[in-house]
Design a protein around this motif. Structure first.
Motif, PDB file in Angstrom:
ATOM      1  N   VAL A  96       1.130  -1.044   0.114  1.00 38.86           N
ATOM      2  CA  VAL A  96       0.085  -0.023  -0.458  1.00 38.86           C
ATOM      3  C   VAL A  96       0.893   1.546   0.159  1.00 38.86           C
ATOM      4  O   VAL A  96       1.862   0.986   0.940  1.00 38.86           O
ATOM      5  CB  VAL A  96      -0.794   0.134   1.055  1.00 38.86           C
ATOM      6  CG1 VAL A  96      -1.608   1.045   1.089  1.00 38.86           C
ATOM      7  CG2 VAL A  96      -1.682  -1.180   1.307  1.00 38.86           C
ATOM      8  N   ASP A  97       0.852   2.021  -0.537  1.00 31.55           N
ATOM      9  CA  ASP A  97       1.354   3.765  -0.767  1.00 31.55           C
ATOM     10  C   ASP A  97       0.794   4.661  -1.072  1.00 31.55           C
ATOM     11  O   ASP A  97       0.500   5.032  -1.921  1.00 31.55           O
ATOM     12  CB  ASP A  97       1.723   3.418  -2.221  1.00 31.55           C
ATOM     13  CG  ASP A  97       3.588   4.292  -1.751  1.00 31.55           C
ATOM     14  OD1 ASP A  97       3.245   5.488  -1.155  1.00 31.55           O
ATOM     15  OD2 ASP A  97       3.918   4.452  -2.874  1.00 31.55           O
ATOM     16  N   TYR A  98       0.636   5.486  -0.069  1.00 33.41           N
ATOM     17  CA  TYR A  98       0.269   6.800   0.378  1.00 33.41           C
ATOM     18  C   TYR A  98       1.036   8.035   0.080  1.00 33.41           C
ATOM     19  O   TYR A  98       0.973   9.143   0.931  1.00 33.41           O
ATOM     20  CB  TYR A  98      -0.849   6.709   1.775  1.00 33.41           C
ATOM     21  CG  TYR A  98      -2.252   5.638   1.318  1.00 33.41           C
ATOM     22  CD1 TYR A  98      -3.678   7.255   0.644  1.00 33.41           C
ATOM     23  CD2 TYR A  98      -2.443   4.514   1.110  1.00 33.41           C
ATOM     24  CE1 TYR A  98      -5.136   6.249   0.902  1.00 33.41           C
ATOM     25  CE2 TYR A  98      -3.691   4.173   1.574  1.00 33.41           C
ATOM     26  CZ  TYR A  98      -5.038   5.101   1.178  1.00 33.41           C
ATOM     27  OH  TYR A  98      -6.091   4.672   0.681  1.00 33.41           O
ATOM     28  N   SER A  99       2.086   7.835  -0.802  1.00 31.80           N
ATOM     29  CA  SER A  99       3.082   8.676  -0.886  1.00 31.80           C
ATOM     30  C   SER A  99       2.918   9.021  -1.962  1.00 31.80           C
ATOM     31  O   SER A  99       3.596  10.160  -2.002  1.00 31.80           O
ATOM     32  CB  SER A  99       4.293   8.525  -0.418  1.00 31.80           C
ATOM     33  OG  SER A  99       5.015   7.370  -1.125  1.00 31.80           O
ATOM     34  N   GLN A 126       0.579   8.826  -5.806  1.00 33.96           N
ATOM     35  CA  GLN A 126      -1.034   9.298  -6.118  1.00 33.96           C
ATOM     36  C   GLN A 126      -2.009   8.154  -6.665  1.00 33.96           C
ATOM     37  O   GLN A 126      -3.304   7.585  -6.807  1.00 33.96           O
ATOM     38  CB  GLN A 126      -0.908  10.049  -7.533  1.00 33.96           C
ATOM     39  CG  GLN A 126      -0.864  11.289  -7.086  1.00 33.96           C
ATOM     40  CD  GLN A 126       0.487  11.999  -7.489  1.00 33.96           C
ATOM     41  OE1 GLN A 126       1.061  11.196  -6.653  1.00 33.96           O
ATOM     42  NE2 GLN A 126       0.776  13.382  -7.494  1.00 33.96           N
ATOM     43  N   PRO A 127      -1.178   6.210  -7.377  1.00 33.16           N
ATOM     44  CA  PRO A 127      -1.578   5.381  -7.583  1.00 33.16           C
ATOM     45  C   PRO A 127      -2.061   4.481  -6.699  1.00 33.16           C
ATOM     46  O   PRO A 127      -3.630   3.630  -6.918  1.00 33.16           O
ATOM     47  CB  PRO A 127      -0.859   4.883  -8.350  1.00 33.16           C
ATOM     48  CG  PRO A 127       0.108   5.529  -9.239  1.00 33.16           C
ATOM     49  CD  PRO A 127       0.682   6.629  -7.859  1.00 33.16           C
ATOM     50  N   GLY A 128      -1.834   5.055  -5.284  1.00 33.31           N
ATOM     51  CA  GLY A 128      -2.845   3.768  -4.342  1.00 33.31           C
ATOM     52  C   GLY A 128      -3.041   4.848  -3.406  1.00 33.31           C
ATOM     53  O   GLY A 128      -3.976   4.354  -2.240  1.00 33.31           O
ATOM     54  N   THR A 129      -3.556   6.031  -3.451  1.00 34.14           N
ATOM     55  CA  THR A 129      -4.945   7.184  -2.337  1.00 34.14           C
ATOM     56  C   THR A 129      -5.989   6.528  -2.782  1.00 34.14           C
ATOM     57  O   THR A 129      -6.957   7.377  -1.646  1.00 34.14           O
ATOM     58  CB  THR A 129      -3.889   8.492  -2.315  1.00 34.14           C
ATOM     59  OG1 THR A 129      -4.325   8.850  -4.802  1.00 34.14           O
ATOM     60  CG2 THR A 129      -2.934   8.900  -2.464  1.00 34.14           C
ATOM     61  N   GLY A 130      -6.351   5.895  -3.387  1.00 37.27           N
ATOM     62  CA  GLY A 130      -8.245   5.457  -3.013  1.00 37.27           C
ATOM     63  C   GLY A 130      -8.575   4.164  -2.465  1.00 37.27           C
ATOM     64  O   GLY A 130      -9.207   3.428  -2.206  1.00 37.27           O
ATOM     65  N   MET A 131      -7.031   3.377  -2.004  1.00 36.50           N
ATOM     66  CA  MET A 131      -7.594   1.542  -1.791  1.00 36.50           C
ATOM     67  C   MET A 131      -8.060   1.764  -0.365  1.00 36.50           C
ATOM     68  O   MET A 131      -8.963   0.759  -0.338  1.00 36.50           O
ATOM     69  CB  MET A 131      -5.851   1.368  -1.754  1.00 36.50           C
ATOM     70  CG  MET A 131      -5.253   1.078  -3.110  1.00 36.50           C
ATOM     71  SD  MET A 131      -3.411   0.294  -3.406  1.00 36.50           S
ATOM     72  CE  MET A 131      -3.879  -0.940  -2.070  1.00 36.50           C
ATOM     73  N   ALA A 132      -8.104   2.717   0.362  1.00 35.66           N
ATOM     74  CA  ALA A 132      -8.305   2.126   1.961  1.00 35.66           C
ATOM     75  C   ALA A 132     -10.338   2.567   1.613  1.00 35.66           C
ATOM     76  O   ALA A 132     -10.591   1.952   2.376  1.00 35.66           O
ATOM     77  CB  ALA A 132      -7.896   3.205   3.179  1.00 35.66           C
ATOM     78  N   HIS A 133     -10.440   2.985   0.662  1.00 35.60           N
ATOM     79  CA  HIS A 133     -12.173   3.733   0.536  1.00 35.60           C
ATOM     80  C   HIS A 133     -12.757   2.487   0.068  1.00 35.60           C
ATOM     81  O   HIS A 133     -14.010   2.372  -0.380  1.00 35.60           O
ATOM     82  CB  HIS A 133     -12.718   4.929  -0.399  1.00 35.60           C
ATOM     83  CG  HIS A 133     -12.278   6.097   0.698  1.00 35.60           C
ATOM     84  ND1 HIS A 133     -10.801   6.382   0.715  1.00 35.60           N
ATOM     85  CD2 HIS A 133     -12.687   6.960   1.093  1.00 35.60           C
ATOM     86  CE1 HIS A 133     -10.787   7.176   1.652  1.00 35.60           C
ATOM     87  NE2 HIS A 133     -11.696   7.382   2.184  1.00 35.60           N
TER      88      HIS A 133
END
Length: 780
Positions: free
Chosen positions: A624-627, A629-636
């Motif tokens: 998971v990568d919140y640093s 853009q490509p992964g910033t929707g994963m938790a939702h």
């Protein structure tokens, strides 16, 4: 991608204490601007990141520069010991107009290494619209503020017969060298000039910036140099590759000298118009206050109550960043420089009946990834920004024939990949934000979706014949393979396939609301192309070679670093979930919801110990990568998969992991022009749109807010409601999970609600608790 460093708890305590002094906060203040900490994550940042003396989206971004070479690790860095200059432009691929006050032996001609000054954070003050710092080597106190297009300086000098202000017009600043500059004395209190920024690997053309500097005190001498050698003969003008100038005067101890610097990308005359229009007087404190008040007005569009002091500081710092980085480049009368053709051309934005510009013209990095950040936040609370940026892109389409994905100084840059402007326009149009030529916008977006449009340009790939984006393959095969020819960066076929499919869906949604049925069906069909790189054997999105075969030696997370071939600044573990427009279709590839939830849950559990950040030195961290853009929707995604309690859990966990408010964390080295700030705001208020808000019928998904009450003030030029309020009960760090909800007084059992419910104004009440209510939010 820069990574945050580890520091001891003692150092963090010291930095936190210093921040409280530097930010000039007082107990009991509740205005939003007082809660902004401009120093967050300044230990290692990009040229355009740090801001202090600037207005929202200001053309002028005046601040101290401690490091001046390079796009990365430059600008203001917290641990640096020297201030090299105060420069006026910190923007995407733009820099310029460096000045420096000095006293004593003159060293301006010798460059910044010679005339820089030491400084410390003791006594330093920085807040929205203002910066104050002591130049220890010269015993000068420098204060900075600004209007949108004018920098305002106040220097308090010691007693000296040799007091100077240096205009280092030929300096290397930020992204590259100055290829030519000219500066001249207009009269005893005014200096004008221009600098030509060298082209870069991203901005393809040399780009000029013009300035006019006006002093409150008459100069006694105009000093000029070329190639480090002072010109002995009295002259009123100097030009060249390595040229510069300075003014000299005498000062009494404690004497204050003021200087106004207006800038323009069009001409010196336009810079003077900007100055005379925006800043005709000399009242520094009034301008400082006006800037602070303007920031309060913008930041106050979202009011929060409750939560911790740290959470409020992080919230308004996030929101502060979401309202800048992408800069105005048009003048006060609407003129701007068009650099899309063979020769520069002066253009002008549309004027209203009062003769004033209807919108500014902007400079900005790519919209790549903004569908999970700026597109959502701006369309909710600042819809006028969507209109302004849409008009900018349409103007560039009319001028140069292509809708841009990230212009710089009037140039096309073709930064990153795809056509994320499709997502931006679809969100705006489908939420009723339409003060632009929508038909012309759609024509440009449609052009980009075929060979010859912006999608066909790989990262930074110039030329009309660009093919690095692989659109011919995409149309023929339904995917972009690896190994295609081209000159650009980011020729990542799997990532392109996934992003093109999402962008096709965005176009389809816009076409649907515009009554373009044939296009709706065409692009909806193309939006299913994500399935063409799903490998049922590996159960991941898997790159394909030119011959159609699956890429050998496949790894979802790299063995040497977390990024892998075929994926743009990311990997398959993250990009496998990049189907924001058809999560149900993605789930079916995993067989069913339970299998998908288990897979996604396992990735978050593996990433938790790394703070949900992919560290290049630790390959295992990339699940998971919140640093980036490509992964910033994963938790939702858990919301969409039927497990909303897991979205509530992991959004809170990620938010907490990214809550650092010191100089050594917060954005992990790349806030990226408001995107990570906007994401932080959305996580804090508990609203999101997995599809980026581009749906023909936009909806908001609910997670648990971190505050007791959130009041969003709606823009009545766009929306009928006055406010949308979110209130929580039993909100604390332990109570993460939604137990029940009411929307406008009625029990609400869905995890989403319609945009029209938001735009009409209303109230969302959420009761929180320490354990999941697995019956809430599962109704679709």
């Amino acid at each position: 991608m820069k990574r945050c460093q580890l520091h001891t708890s003692i150092l963090i305590f010291i930095i936190s204490f210093l921040f409280s002094a530097c930010a000039e906060k007082t107990e009991g203040t509740t205005d939003p601007a007082s809660l902004v900490n401009v120093f967050v994550d300044t230990h290692n940042s990009r040229w355009f990141y740090f801001n202090s003396a600037t207005r929202p989206f200001g053309m002028v971004n005046l601040s101290p520069d401690t490091d001046t070479k390079g796009s990365w690790s430059s600008g203001y860095l917290y641990d640096s010991k020297q201030i090299r200059c105060f420069s006026h432009i910190h923007a995407w691929q733009l820099s310029g107009v460096a000045v420096m006050p000095t006293v004593g032996e003159f060293k301006g001609n010798l460059g910044m290494d010679a005339y820089q000054s030491s400084f410390s954070h003791e006594g330093e003050v920085a807040q929205p619209g203002y910066h104050k710092v002591d130049l220890n080597d010269y015993q000068i106190t420098a204060e900075l503020t600004s209007t949108t297009r004018v920098g305002f300086h106040r220097y308090t000098y010691p007693e000296s017969k040799q007091s100077y202000i240096v205009f280092d017009t030929g300096a290397f600043l930020g992204h590259g060298p100055t290829v030519y500059s000219k500066v001249w004395r207009v009269n005893d209190q005014e200096v004008s000039g221009y600098e030509v920024m060298s082209k870069t690997g991203r901005r393809p053309k040399d780009t000029p910036v013009y300035f006019v500097a006006r002093l409150s005190k008459s100069m006694e001498q105009f000093i000029s140099w070329r190639d480090s050698k002072i010109i002995d003969a009295p002259v009123d003008s100097v030009d060249g590759v390595h040229a510069g100038a300075a003014v000299r005067f005498q000062t009494d101890g404690g004497e204050q000298v003021l200087m106004k610097v207006g800038i323009s990308y069009v001409s010196v005359e336009q810079a003077r118009i900007n100055m005379d229009t925006e800043l005709p007087g000399w009242n520094f404190d009034k301008v400082k206050k006006n800037s602070y008040d303007e920031w309060n007005d913008w930041l106050g569009k979202i009011e929060v109550e409750g939560g911790t002091q740290k959470q409020q500081v992080k919230f308004y710092t996030d929101l502060w960043h979401a309202l800048q980085g992408r800069r105005i480049i048009s003048d006060v009368n609407g003129k701007y420089m068009d650099m899309t053709g063979d020769l520069p051309r002066v253009r002008r934005v549309k004027l209203g009946e009062d003769g004033k510009p209807l919108y500014p013209h902007y400079n900005f990095d790519a919209w790549w990834g903004s569908h999970w950040s700026l597109n959502i936040l701006w369309s909710m609370v600042y819809p006028q920004l969507m209109d302004g940026f849409c008009n900018t892109m349409i103007d560039m389409y009319k001028n140069g024939g292509i809708l841009p994905r990230g212009p710089s100084g009037g140039n096309y840059t073709f930064v990153m990949i795809g056509d994320p402007s499709a997502c931006f326009f679809a969100t705006a149009y489908n939420k009723g934000i339409r003060n632009y030529d929508a038909e012309l916008a759609y024509a440009g977006l449609r052009k980009n979706a075929f060979p010859g449009g912006s999608r066909d340009h790989a990262g930074y790939e110039q030329g009309r014949a660009a093919t690095g984006g692989g659109m011919r393959y995409y149309l023929e095969r339904g995917y972009v393979p690896e190994g295609i020819k081209g000159n650009g960066m980011h020729r990542d076929g799997a990532a392109m396939t996934l992003e093109y499919a999402y962008q096709d869906w965005c176009l389809a949604q816009m076409a649907q609301n515009m009554g373009k049925t044939d296009d709706y069906e065409l692009f909806m069909k193309r939006s299913q192309n994500f399935k063409n790189i799903w490998n049922p054997d590996t159960k991941y999105m898997h790159p394909r070679e030119l011959d159609g075969s699956w890429m050998a030696d496949f790894e979802p997370v790299g063995s040497k670093e977390p990024y892998t071939r075929g994926f743009c600044e990311s990997n398959s573990a993250v990009y496998t979930h990049f189907v924001p427009h058809d999560v149900d279709g993605l789930i079916k590839l995993f067989v069913d919801k339970d299998a998908y939830i288990d897979h996604l849950q396992s990735q978050f559990e593996r990433a938790q110990k790394f703070g949900f950040i992919a560290d290049k030195n630790v390959p295992e961290s990339g699940w998971v990568d919140y640093s980036n853009q490509p992964g910033t929707g994963m938790a939702h995604l858990f919301n969409k998969a039927g497990a909303p309690w897991l979205s509530q859990k992991w959004v809170r966990e990620v938010k907490e992991a990214l809550s650092d408010t010191t100089a050594y964390g917060g954005y992990n080295g790349d806030e990226d022009q408001g995107q990570m700030g906007a994401l932080g705001v959305l996580m804090a208020i508990g609203l999101f749109e997995e599809d980026g808000g581009a749906s023909a019928t936009p909806t908001y998904e609910i997670t648990s807010p971190v505050f007791d009450k959130i009041t969003m003030h709606l823009n009545n030029n766009y929306y009928t409601g006055k406010t949308f309020v979110i209130e929580t009960k039993n909100n604390n760090g332990a109570n993460t999970y939604i137990q029940s909800a009411k929307l406008n007084g009625k029990n609400w059992t869905k995890y989403w609600f319609l945009h029209k419910d938001f735009s009409n104004g209303g109230r969302l009440e959420i009761e929180l608790g320490p354990t999941p209510n697995k019956d809430w939010g599962i109704e679709y």
